[in-house]
Write a protein that holds these residues in place. Sequence first.
Motif, PDB file in Angstrom:
ATOM      1  N   LEU A 169       0.850  -1.180   0.000  1.00  0.00           N
ATOM      2  CA  LEU A 169       0.000   0.000   0.000  1.00  0.00           C
ATOM      3  C   LEU A 169       0.889   1.235   0.000  1.00  0.00           C
ATOM      4  N   ALA A 170       0.432   2.274  -0.681  1.00  0.00           N
ATOM      5  CA  ALA A 170       1.123   3.563  -0.638  1.00  0.00           C
ATOM      6  C   ALA A 170       0.380   4.469   0.335  1.00  0.00           C
ATOM      7  N   VAL A 171       1.141   5.165   1.161  1.00  0.00           N
ATOM      8  CA  VAL A 171       0.560   6.077   2.152  1.00  0.00           C
ATOM      9  C   VAL A 171       1.122   7.477   1.906  1.00  0.00           C
ATOM     10  N   GLU A 172       0.230   8.438   1.716  1.00  0.00           N
ATOM     11  CA  GLU A 172       0.640   9.838   1.610  1.00  0.00           C
ATOM     12  C   GLU A 172       0.269  10.543   2.906  1.00  0.00           C
ATOM     13  N   ILE A 173       1.249  11.211   3.492  1.00  0.00           N
ATOM     14  CA  ILE A 173       1.038  11.967   4.725  1.00  0.00           C
ATOM     15  C   ILE A 173       0.911  13.437   4.349  1.00  0.00           C
ATOM     16  N   ILE A 174      -0.264  14.000   4.567  1.00  0.00           N
ATOM     17  CA  ILE A 174      -0.566  15.376   4.174  1.00  0.00           C
ATOM     18  C   ILE A 174      -0.446  16.260   5.416  1.00  0.00           C
ATOM     19  N   PRO A 175       0.610  17.060   5.526  1.00  0.00           N
ATOM     20  CA  PRO A 175       0.802  17.834   6.756  1.00  0.00           C
ATOM     21  C   PRO A 175      -0.165  19.010   6.867  1.00  0.00           C
ATOM     22  N   ASN A 195       3.681  19.358  -1.318  1.00  0.00           N
ATOM     23  CA  ASN A 195       4.134  17.981  -1.416  1.00  0.00           C
ATOM     24  C   ASN A 195       3.821  17.215  -0.135  1.00  0.00           C
ATOM     25  N   HIS A 196       3.662  15.919  -0.280  1.00  0.00           N
ATOM     26  CA  HIS A 196       3.368  15.031   0.843  1.00  0.00           C
ATOM     27  C   HIS A 196       4.536  14.079   1.050  1.00  0.00           C
ATOM     28  N   LYS A 197       4.693  13.608   2.271  1.00  0.00           N
ATOM     29  CA  LYS A 197       5.638  12.517   2.514  1.00  0.00           C
ATOM     30  C   LYS A 197       4.986  11.220   2.054  1.00  0.00           C
ATOM     31  N   GLU A 205       9.970   4.857   3.945  1.00  0.00           N
ATOM     32  CA  GLU A 205       9.796   6.137   3.274  1.00  0.00           C
ATOM     33  C   GLU A 205      10.335   6.061   1.855  1.00  0.00           C
ATOM     34  N   VAL A 206       9.552   6.604   0.908  1.00  0.00           N
ATOM     35  CA  VAL A 206       9.911   6.538  -0.512  1.00  0.00           C
ATOM     36  C   VAL A 206      10.421   7.887  -1.009  1.00  0.00           C
ATOM     37  N   GLY A 207       9.671   8.943  -0.754  1.00  0.00           N
ATOM     38  CA  GLY A 207      10.070  10.241  -1.266  1.00  0.00           C
ATOM     39  C   GLY A 207       9.068  11.312  -0.891  1.00  0.00           C
ATOM     40  N   ILE A 208       9.175  12.446  -1.575  1.00  0.00           N
ATOM     41  CA  ILE A 208       8.307  13.591  -1.339  1.00  0.00           C
ATOM     42  C   ILE A 208       7.597  13.937  -2.644  1.00  0.00           C
ATOM     43  N   GLY A 209       6.295  14.082  -2.588  1.00  0.00           N
ATOM     44  CA  GLY A 209       5.518  14.422  -3.779  1.00  0.00           C
ATOM     45  C   GLY A 209       4.039  14.253  -3.498  1.00  0.00           C
ATOM     46  N   ARG A 210       3.282  13.930  -4.533  1.00  0.00           N
ATOM     47  CA  ARG A 210       1.845  13.703  -4.414  1.00  0.00           C
ATOM     48  C   ARG A 210       1.419  12.811  -5.574  1.00  0.00           C
ATOM     49  N   ASP A 261       6.280  15.696  -8.015  1.00  0.00           N
ATOM     50  CA  ASP A 261       6.690  16.865  -7.253  1.00  0.00           C
ATOM     51  C   ASP A 261       6.146  18.090  -7.966  1.00  0.00           C
ATOM     52  N   ALA A 262       5.092  18.698  -7.407  1.00  0.00           N
ATOM     53  CA  ALA A 262       4.430  19.818  -8.083  1.00  0.00           C
ATOM     54  C   ALA A 262       5.278  21.080  -8.075  1.00  0.00           C
ATOM     55  N   ILE A 263       6.199  21.185  -7.143  1.00  0.00           N
ATOM     56  CA  ILE A 263       7.064  22.365  -7.082  1.00  0.00           C
ATOM     57  C   ILE A 263       8.157  22.280  -8.136  1.00  0.00           C
TER      58      ILE A 263
END
Length: 353
Positions: free
Chosen positions: A80-86, A97-99, A112-117, A132-134
Motif C-alpha cells: 500500500l502507498a501512504v501519503e502523509i498530508i501535513p 508535497n506530501h511525505k 519512506e519513498v520520497g516527497i511528492g503527491r 513533485d508539483a514544485i
Amino acid sequence: MVWISLFLFSLNIFAKELPKFLTKHTSESIRYITLDGRYAYIQKRQGVLGMVSSFRSVDFISDESHSNFLVKDSRFKQRLAVEIIPNDQKEFNLTKNHKIMVVEWGKTQTREVGIGRASKLHLGDEWISYYDAIQKMISVQNILTQKVFQIKLSAQTSPYFTPEVEMISADTIIYSDVNDKGYIALIQYNLITQKSVVLYKSSQNGTRLELCQEKGYVGIGEFPYDDIARTSKILQIKLSDSTNLAGYTTIYSSTDSDLGNMVCLENSIYFIKTMTHEKKINVKQTEAVKLDLKTTQVQTVTDLGSVSQLLAMDGRILIPHRGDYYVLEGSANLTDDKLKSPLPSSEELPIDL
C-alpha cells in the motif's frame, strides 16, 4: 441527430437501490479496508494512522503536524502507498508535497519513498510513481532497489496540473502532459533511452486525461475541467508482449461534459456521467455508469442525482454521498463480530511492532 438517438438507445437505464457500506468504523475515519474486512487502516485522529485487524489495533504512523492520510492500493495487493498530508486542516495548498511511504499488505512496518503527491503503485507493487508539483518532476522508483528515474515536465506547465502515470513495463511508462495553450497529450517514455513519443494529443483545450490499467489494457479518459463545456471520450489501448502502444480505439464518446473518475475492471469501466446540465445556473445531474468493454454499451447504475466520486478499495467500489458510502461492487456489510479465520501460516500477515 441520428448519432444522438443511437447513443441514448445505448445508454441503458438500469439504476437500482445501492446498499450502504456498513462497518464498525466511522466513514470519516476509514482510509482503506480490505474486501473481507480483515485489515482496516483507520485515521484515529489528526496525525495518527492505525491498523485494525481481528480486534488487534496498533497506531503505526504518528506525527505532530495534524496530518491527514491517503492510503492507496493496486490490483496486485502486495503493498500500500501512504501519503502523509501535513497540516491538512490549516494549510490548503494544491502544490504542497506530501511525505510518501509504502507498507507491506496487511502490515505496519513503513518505508519512506520520497516527497511528492499523486502516488501510484505499479507492476506487482515493485514500482511507485509520484509527482513533485514544485519541481514539476515525475519520479518513478523501484521500491526494492531504490533506483529512481525522473521526468521533468515543461517549465510552462501550470503549477496546478498533476500528470497521470501508468507503467507498462520496467522500462516504459505513459504519462499525461499539457502545453501552454491548455492542450493535453499522452506521452510514451522509455526510462532507459529517455526517448519519448506522443501517443495522443487532444483537439480541444481545457481537458484532462485520466489513466487506469487492468489486465490486458489501458483506459484513457478525456474529460473537461469543471465549468468548461467540452466533449468527453474514453479510449482503450490493448496491451501485448510488445511495448508498441501506438494504436488506440475510441470506446465511448459524448458531447456531455462528464466528470470521469474512471475505475477500470477486467471487462468494464465505471465512471461518472453528466445526465443533465442546466448551463445557465451550472447545475449538473451526475450518475455512476458502467461501460461494457465488449459491447461498448453504457449502463446507468445509480439514481443518486449528484455522484461526484468513485473510490476503489481492494475490488470494492464505493460512492461517498451525503455522509454515507454506497457500494457499487463488493460486499457491503462488514459488521459481524465473528473473528476472521487465520490465514495459512505461510501467508499470515502479523502486525509489526
